[in-house]
Design an enzyme around this catalytic site. Sequence first.
Site, mmCIF file in Angstrom:
data_model
loop_
_atom_site.group_PDB
_atom_site.id
_atom_site.type_symbol
_atom_site.label_atom_id
_atom_site.label_comp_id
_atom_site.label_asym_id
_atom_site.label_seq_id
_atom_site.Cartn_x
_atom_site.Cartn_y
_atom_site.Cartn_z
ATOM 1 N N LYS A 1 0.824 -1.063 0.303
ATOM 2 C CA LYS A 1 -0.311 -0.109 -0.133
ATOM 3 C C LYS A 1 1.129 1.166 0.257
ATOM 4 C CE LYS A 1 -4.621 1.105 0.160
ATOM 5 N NZ LYS A 1 -5.743 0.136 0.114
ATOM 6 N N ASP B 1 -7.131 4.276 -4.331
ATOM 7 C CA ASP B 1 -7.375 3.756 -3.288
ATOM 8 C C ASP B 1 -7.768 5.984 -2.898
ATOM 9 O OD1 ASP B 1 -7.925 2.169 -0.372
ATOM 10 O OD2 ASP B 1 -7.834 3.754 0.195
#
Length: 446
Positions: free
Chosen positions: A127, A167
Site C-alpha cells: 500500500k 484508493d
Amino acid sequence: MIDEKLKSVYHDIVSRNPAQQEFHQATREVLESLGPVVAKHPEYLHAKVIQMLAEPERQIIFRVPWADDQGQVHINRGFRIEFNSALGPFKGGLRFHPSVNLGIVKFLGFEQVFKNALTGLPIGGGKGGSDFDPKGRSDAEVMRFCQSFMTELYRHLGEYTDVPAGDIGVGTREIGYLFGQYKRITNRYESAVITGKSTEWGGSQVRTEATGYGAVFFAKEMLEAQNGSIEGKRCIVSGSGNVAIYAIEKLHQLGAIVVACSDSDGFIHDPAGIDLDLLKQVKSVERQRLTTYAERRGGVTHHPAGSVWSIPAEVVFPCATQNELSGRDAASLAKNGCIAVVEGANMPCTAAAIDVFRENGILFGPAKAANAGGVATSALEMQQNASRDSWEFHYTEDRLAKIMSNIHDTCLSTADEFGRPGDYVTGANVAGFKRVAAAMMAFGLV
Ligand code: GLU
C-alpha cells in the site's frame, strides 16, 4: 481475546511500532483469529511466520516537492509499504489524503496481504500514498504532484515487482498522470505496472465498479446463506466516492433501496431512494459536496452533524474510511433492526462495533473479504494486460461475482473448520493467513 501463545507477538508489534494505532488494531484483529490455527499447526509458531508477516519486506518513505498554480512550493511525504510478496508482486492502492501517515499505510498494507490472498489470485500485498490533499486542487496541480510522486516511486515498481492502483483520492485522473510519468521515465509501455487505468488505455471493464459491486455481491451471498435476500432491503451506504457510488448502483439493480450516504461535510437522508444519476453528476463529474445534491433534489434532508448510522436500515455498507462506525453507532444500528453490516471501506468498523454486532447476532462481512472485489479485478486487469487482451463487461463482471462467491464460501468453511461457525472475521483472517503462510514456509528465511 488473543491466545496466550500469541500475546508476546502482539506486544512486540506494539513496542516496535509505537504510535501506529491503526496498525496495532489491524494486527490485533488477525492475532485474535489465529489461536485455533496455531493450536492445530504449531509449526507456524516455530517458524515465526506470524512475526515475519507483521514485518513489511520493505518500507519506502520519500519527499514529494511540487509547486501550486501560484508558484508556491509544497513539500509532501510519499509512502510505499511493500508488505509481502509471497504470493505475487506487491499489490495495493495509493491513497492521497491529509490523514495519511506511516501507521495508516501499514495497517492498509497489512490488511491487503490477507485480502489479496483470499482472492485466490497471484498477488502479494502493499500500500502507499501521500498526505497530499487533492480536494480543491486544479488538474494542473494534481498532475504536477503525481509527476513528482512517480519520479521517486518509479524505481521501486514493475509488473513483476510492485503494482499500485487507486484508493481514496486516487482515481482514473491520478492513475493517468502517474502512468504517464512512469512511461516517460522508463521509456516502456508497461501496462501492468499499475491498475485502475482507463478502459481507453489498458484498463479493465468493471474495475471502476468492482469494489462497490463486489461488496454487494458478498452481502447477497451472506443473506442467501441465511435463506434471506437483498431484494427490498433498506440500506445505508456511507461515503459517496467510488466504492459507495457503485455499491449503491448494484444495490438498486438488485432491488434494494439506499436511503442515505455521506461525505466529510455530513450525510443526506433520501427516504425515496438515492437518485444515482444526480449523485454521480454531483460527486464524480462536478466534484461537489452532498449539499449540492440536497439543493437539487426534493424530499432530502442534509445533516451537517450527527451520524449516518442513526437512520433505520436493515443492511448497511460502511464505504467511507477506517473507524467510521463506532460501538455506539453499532448499538444504534442494532436498536433500529439492522441485520447485516458489510464493509466496503478498509477497517471502517471499530473493534467495539464488531463486538456489538456479535452480541446482537448481526451478520458481519469484514473488509478483507467483502471489499476484495476491487483488487481482484485489478488482478484481472493485470491478466488482460499480460495477454494484450481486453474482456467484455459482462464476462468480467461474471468473473468478479464468481470470485466473491468463492471468497464467501471459503470464509464460511474455514470458520467452521476452526470452530467459529458463521464468523466471517475468523474465516477471512485464517483462510488468508494459511495461503500466505504456506508460501512463506516454502520459501524459507527470505
Ligand atoms: N485500494 C483498493 C483496496 O483497498 C484496491 C487496490 C488495488 O486494486 O490494487 O483493495
